[in-house]
Design an enzyme around this catalytic site. Sequence first.
Site, short mmCIF file in Angstrom:
data_model
loop_
_atom_site.label_atom_id
_atom_site.label_comp_id
_atom_site.label_asym_id
_atom_site.label_seq_id
_atom_site.Cartn_x
_atom_site.Cartn_y
_atom_site.Cartn_z
N SER A 55 -33.53 28.62 -33.76
CA SER A 55 -33.88 27.42 -34.51
C SER A 55 -35.35 27.06 -34.27
CB SER A 55 -32.91 26.30 -34.13
OG SER A 55 -32.96 25.26 -35.06
N ASP A 60 -24.18 27.57 -41.51
CA ASP A 60 -25.11 26.76 -40.70
C ASP A 60 -25.50 25.52 -41.51
OD1 ASP A 60 -27.47 25.74 -39.54
OD2 ASP A 60 -28.01 27.73 -38.75
N HIS A 105 -24.46 27.09 -36.60
CA HIS A 105 -25.77 27.01 -35.91
C HIS A 105 -25.59 26.97 -34.39
CE1 HIS A 105 -30.08 26.33 -36.29
NE2 HIS A 105 -30.04 25.32 -35.45
#
Lengths: 302, 302
Positions: A163, A244, A279
């Site tokens: 991320s 995600d 995620h």
Amino acid sequence: MGFQIESQISSCGGKLLKLQHESETTGTSMNVNIYLPQQYYKEDGAKIPALYYLSGLSCTPQNASEKAFWQPQADKFGFAVVFPDTSPRGADVPDDPENGWDFGLSAGFYVDATQSPYDKNYKMFSYVHDELPNKLDQFFKSTGSESGSTLDFLDNVAITGHSMGGFGAISGYLKQYASPRKYKSCSAFAPIANPSLVPWGKKAFGNYLGLESAQWEKYDPANLVKNISNKGNDVILIHQGTNDPFYKEQLKPHLLIEAAKGTSWEGKINLNLVDGFDHSYYFISSFVPQHAEFHAKNLGLI
Amino acid sequence: MGFQIESQISSCGGKLLKLQHESETTGTSMNVNIYLPQQYYKEDGAKIPALYYLSGLSCTPQNASEKAFWQPQADKFGFAVVFPDTSPRGADVPDDPENGWDFGLSAGFYVDATQSPYDKNYKMFSYVHDELPNKLDQFFKSTGSESGSTLDFLDNVAITGHSMGGFGAISGYLKQYASPRKYKSCSAFAPIANPSLVPWGKKAFGNYLGLESAQWEKYDPANLVKNISNKGNDVILIHQGTNDPFYKEQLKPHLLIEAAKGTSWEGKINLNLVDGFDHSYYFISSFVPQHAEFHAKNLGLI
């Protein structure tokens, strides 16, 4: 100048070291975890490369150490893993005045801030890519190992992240791609691929770097691929889960593929959309084995 | 009667299901996580046994789901993993009046409480070994699977656990060892091996079961091995870290080895002291591969 070993935890065939040190770059005390694989302890004279893992928003060095499960892969291939913190911390370190979790503490974005009041402590680019590797090199050279194995934090090294940290990995890799190349290998899990165009990136870049687009472009992977030439067959490996919740609004890996079109990176960004993954660390840990093998090849371990 | 699927998370080759259901046994809503391995989704007509993992003090179903890393092992051998909660929960469920973390909420000790006020909800033995498996069986039979694979929660099943859950696993295994045998296989990570003699066990047993030693003996593994005959070559696999801060005062696995001397379990409790390991998930996850292989053999998967 060295590191304090806060704890040394047996994990798989090696040890996880929780370290603390005073950083001149951030002006704070910093935490960092390092996993030293079994080869460091058990193989005579092994030369052990390092993989830097940059964590995402809201993380400390603990999250990935506990949940990403790099350890058995590090043991399999024989590399160390470095888990830096995601921002400077401490009573004097300025945070987001609105207490947003996506800026300030735990959200240093791996850039060197130029804007007040963040420019005093938020120097995470220099910290992660310069001070930390050099200090680790000095520290482990001075302590040595019983087996005569050595750790390489400076030359035969790779980088990855998740991320915000996936952005940090690709950005740091590309910015330092020129010869001598800093990182031999780069991958990312659900990276913020084009931060200049998404809410997380705009907030961070605006506050840390100011409003000039030229300053943002220095870090944005979607710009860097246009200005840095791939030397041959270097590939950036990316995994992105289709479930995600940040995929479409914040991460946008397709924008990096688009940006690379017509450049020397076209076809060299290996984006894998993985069906149903989210995620979380459930996603990361599922693809750590593939990323570990990718880096092990690029580091000459297999 | 059924389960509500709170979330369904892709993890490794399978899925982690976070379930909630109303339990008649505890009189509360209960959470349970289940990992269904890749074989459940991808192999036509696979018969998939279940491993029950009982967590330790202070845990919910999440901790081990995130940090023990059973998933790749479940995929490797083809078993499901069930992560029950460690106690009933809810506003009406009595907790330790002193707010001790080692009794009450998150500390049900996998016994059926007989003492007020705990006897109303703290029926974790019946919940884990009876209601939960039967309801899972009904639920997954009614939903079916696209691949035609079936899950076995009742017959070809194994049990393991950590600390309080290691006690719960060995206790549940031995108490239900008689023919037809409930669990085909049992292992434990740093179990509370002789709870009647240590502070955690005394507090829990005293409050849940009262002060009669006969009531404690019904659950204590160090007593059970004396009264239940090993049918042949059944082995209980145990790992215990030597740096575990609870090893000497609370866990005391040697007392179980001692208790087994002269019984049919002598030499059948395979206690492995592992140098330098602590009580954390770093320890558990390091030895999950060995326990997975042990259970896979006993479940006929290899």
